[in-house]
Write a protein that holds these residues in place. Structure first.
Motif, PDB file in Angstrom:
ATOM      1  N   ALA A   1      -8.477   4.532   1.781  1.00 45.99           N
ATOM      2  CA  ALA A   1      -8.405   3.790   3.045  1.00 45.99           C
ATOM      3  C   ALA A   1      -7.897   2.365   2.785  1.00 45.99           C
ATOM      4  O   ALA A   1      -7.063   1.849   3.528  1.00 45.99           O
ATOM      5  CB  ALA A   1      -9.776   3.759   3.709  1.00 45.99           C
ATOM      6  N   ASP A   2      -8.401   1.757   1.705  1.00 52.21           N
ATOM      7  CA  ASP A   2      -7.973   0.393   1.375  1.00 52.21           C
ATOM      8  C   ASP A   2      -6.531   0.378   0.895  1.00 52.21           C
ATOM      9  O   ASP A   2      -5.787  -0.562   1.173  1.00 52.21           O
ATOM     10  CB  ASP A   2      -8.896  -0.222   0.323  1.00 52.21           C
ATOM     11  CG  ASP A   2     -10.181  -0.764   0.935  1.00 52.21           C
ATOM     12  OD1 ASP A   2     -10.280  -0.782   2.170  1.00 52.21           O
ATOM     13  OD2 ASP A   2     -11.077  -1.157   0.177  1.00 52.21           O
ATOM     14  N   LEU A   3      -6.132   1.423   0.189  1.00 51.33           N
ATOM     15  CA  LEU A   3      -4.749   1.519  -0.289  1.00 51.33           C
ATOM     16  C   LEU A   3      -3.797   1.564   0.909  1.00 51.33           C
ATOM     17  O   LEU A   3      -2.753   0.919   0.909  1.00 51.33           O
ATOM     18  CB  LEU A   3      -4.574   2.779  -1.150  1.00 51.33           C
ATOM     19  CG  LEU A   3      -3.194   2.999  -1.746  1.00 51.33           C
ATOM     20  CD1 LEU A   3      -2.808   1.857  -2.668  1.00 51.33           C
ATOM     21  CD2 LEU A   3      -3.140   4.311  -2.494  1.00 51.33           C
TER      22      LEU A   3
ATOM     23  N   LYS B   1       0.167  -0.988   4.385  1.00 50.55           N
ATOM     24  CA  LYS B   1       0.591  -1.425   5.724  1.00 50.55           C
ATOM     25  C   LYS B   1       0.853  -2.917   5.742  1.00 50.55           C
ATOM     26  O   LYS B   1       1.802  -3.385   6.387  1.00 50.55           O
ATOM     27  CB  LYS B   1      -0.486  -1.061   6.755  1.00 50.55           C
ATOM     28  CG  LYS B   1      -0.303   0.329   7.302  1.00 50.55           C
ATOM     29  CD  LYS B   1      -1.290   0.625   8.405  1.00 50.55           C
ATOM     30  CE  LYS B   1      -1.262   2.109   8.719  1.00 50.55           C
ATOM     31  NZ  LYS B   1      -2.526   2.587   9.235  1.00 50.55           N
ATOM     32  N   SER B   2       0.011  -3.678   5.045  1.00 46.75           N
ATOM     33  CA  SER B   2       0.152  -5.137   5.045  1.00 46.75           C
ATOM     34  C   SER B   2       1.414  -5.577   4.309  1.00 46.75           C
ATOM     35  O   SER B   2       1.882  -6.698   4.468  1.00 46.75           O
ATOM     36  CB  SER B   2      -1.083  -5.795   4.441  1.00 46.75           C
ATOM     37  OG  SER B   2      -1.063  -5.655   3.044  1.00 46.75           O
ATOM     38  N   MET B   3       1.971  -4.705   3.477  1.00 46.31           N
ATOM     39  CA  MET B   3       3.168  -5.058   2.696  1.00 46.31           C
ATOM     40  C   MET B   3       4.458  -4.727   3.425  1.00 46.31           C
ATOM     41  O   MET B   3       5.523  -5.117   2.985  1.00 46.31           O
ATOM     42  CB  MET B   3       3.145  -4.326   1.346  1.00 46.31           C
ATOM     43  CG  MET B   3       2.070  -4.842   0.435  1.00 46.31           C
ATOM     44  SD  MET B   3       1.909  -3.810  -1.009  1.00 46.31           S
ATOM     45  CE  MET B   3       2.423  -4.947  -2.273  1.00 46.31           C
TER      46      MET B   3
END
Ligand SMILES: [Zn+2]
Length: 86
Positions: free
Chosen positions: A76-78, A83-85
């Protein structure tokens, strides 16, 4: 009359599909819980056996070896990080 029967069949199919979705969601939640448990229990580097250190990158948490052997992140964190990148 056969039309009536087909509609009933469709409804039945929808109910079955919804049940399968619920089952899949429960399976996913269970899998995530187990993975998290495993991650929390084995907070040691598989290479040097030192305790991993938790790092926070904004909303994302990851565990890293203090010797730089590697870092671990849950799915989930990956996804959040990816997405943030973009
Ligand atoms: Zn290590």
């Amino acid at each position: 009359m056969s039309d009536e029967k087909d509609r009933f069949g469709d409804k039945l199919h929808d109910v079955e599909a919804a049940r399968e979705d619920q089952w899949a969601a429960r399976q996913d939640a269970e899998l995530m819980r187990r993975m998290r448990e495993k991650l929390e229990k084995s907070m040691q580097c598989p290479d040097c056996k030192r305790n991993l250190i938790q790092h926070r990158l904004g909303e994302v948490a990851l565990l890293a070896c203090p010797d730089g052997d590697g870092a671990w992140i849950d799915g989930a964190d990956l996804e959040k990080l990816a997405k943030s990148m973009r």
